[in-house]
Design an enzyme around this catalytic site. Structure first.
Site, PDB file in Angstrom:
ATOM      1  N   HIS A   1       0.873  -1.167   0.000  1.00  0.00           N
ATOM      2  CA  HIS A   1       0.000   0.000   0.000  1.00  0.00           C
ATOM      3  C   HIS A   1       0.910   1.217   0.000  1.00  0.00           C
ATOM      4  O   HIS A   1       1.997   1.184   0.583  1.00  0.00           O
ATOM      5  CB  HIS A   1      -0.908  -0.004   1.237  1.00  0.00           C
ATOM      6  CG  HIS A   1      -1.832   1.166   1.302  1.00  0.00           C
ATOM      7  ND1 HIS A   1      -2.801   1.386   0.341  1.00  0.00           N
ATOM      8  CD2 HIS A   1      -1.928   2.182   2.188  1.00  0.00           C
ATOM      9  CE1 HIS A   1      -3.460   2.491   0.647  1.00  0.00           C
ATOM     10  NE2 HIS A   1      -2.945   3.000   1.762  1.00  0.00           N
TER      11      HIS A   1
ATOM     12  N   HIS B   1      -3.166   9.109   1.723  1.00  0.00           N
ATOM     13  CA  HIS B   1      -3.211   7.899   0.895  1.00  0.00           C
ATOM     14  C   HIS B   1      -4.593   7.733   0.275  1.00  0.00           C
ATOM     15  O   HIS B   1      -5.568   8.315   0.720  1.00  0.00           O
ATOM     16  CB  HIS B   1      -2.790   6.667   1.701  1.00  0.00           C
ATOM     17  CG  HIS B   1      -3.694   6.348   2.861  1.00  0.00           C
ATOM     18  ND1 HIS B   1      -4.238   5.112   3.052  1.00  0.00           N
ATOM     19  CD2 HIS B   1      -4.142   7.104   3.898  1.00  0.00           C
ATOM     20  CE1 HIS B   1      -4.970   5.105   4.152  1.00  0.00           C
ATOM     21  NE2 HIS B   1      -4.935   6.311   4.677  1.00  0.00           N
TER      22      HIS B   1
ATOM     23  N   CYS C   1      -3.549   2.872  -5.317  1.00  0.00           N
ATOM     24  CA  CYS C   1      -2.872   3.753  -4.362  1.00  0.00           C
ATOM     25  C   CYS C   1      -1.461   4.119  -4.809  1.00  0.00           C
ATOM     26  O   CYS C   1      -0.988   5.231  -4.537  1.00  0.00           O
ATOM     27  CB  CYS C   1      -2.849   3.119  -2.978  1.00  0.00           C
ATOM     28  SG  CYS C   1      -2.013   1.510  -2.927  1.00  0.00           S
TER      29      CYS C   1
END
Length: 159
Positions: A32, A44, A120
């Protein structure tokens, strides 16, 4: 007890992280990504909390993710993380204060999410380099709608 955690966040982030850095969080089977924006916080692109996600689904927005600003330790949870400005040799990073400004301007925005074409990592590299790129999805084309939407929002701050 919270003040101890806050102090620890500030001390460790001041030593190891620079605002504008790409942060890679290790997850089970994938990474991530986010942008460190200072004072122990990261911006994020992730799915919203359960209640908001259910509301999105009821409104027909099945694959919407949200740009969020959260404490780094909350995003990391129990996983490890590290600075990974992976593409600095390939693409010169934008001025770091601009990276932070760009990321923080998009907080609260909902964007179509696609694991392979608008994820992401695409978001984080778009903030740092102005180019959406994902090493995890290198064989897939980036969703141009995703890039256009982000550029439209960044135009609001002359970026």
């Amino acid at each position: 007890m919270d003040w101890i955690r806050d102090l620890w966040d500030l001390l460790t982030s001041a030593i190891m992280l620079e605002p504008g850095d790409l942060i890679e969080f290790q997850r089970m089977g994938y990474q991530h990504w986010g942008i460190y924006v200072g004072k122990g916080h990261v911006v994020h692109f992730t799915f919203p909390e359960l209640e908001e996600g259910l509301n999105n689904m009821l409104n027909g927005e099945f694959f919407k993710a949200k740009v969020q600003k959260e404490r780094l330790r909350n995003v990391a949870r129990v996983s490890s993380y590290a600075v990974n400005n992976q593409l600095d040799k390939k693409h010169p990073p934008l001025p770091l204060l601009h990276v932070v400004k760009r990321a923080e301007h998009l907080v609260g925005k909902n964007i179509d999410y696609n694991l392979l074409m608008s994820n992401c990592e695409h978001f984080a590299t778009m903030m740092r380099y102005g180019i959406a790129e994902s090493q995890q999805a290198v064989y897939f084309e980036v969703d141009e709608g995703f890039v256009k939407q982000i550029k439209k929002w960044l135009a609001e701050i002359n970026e």
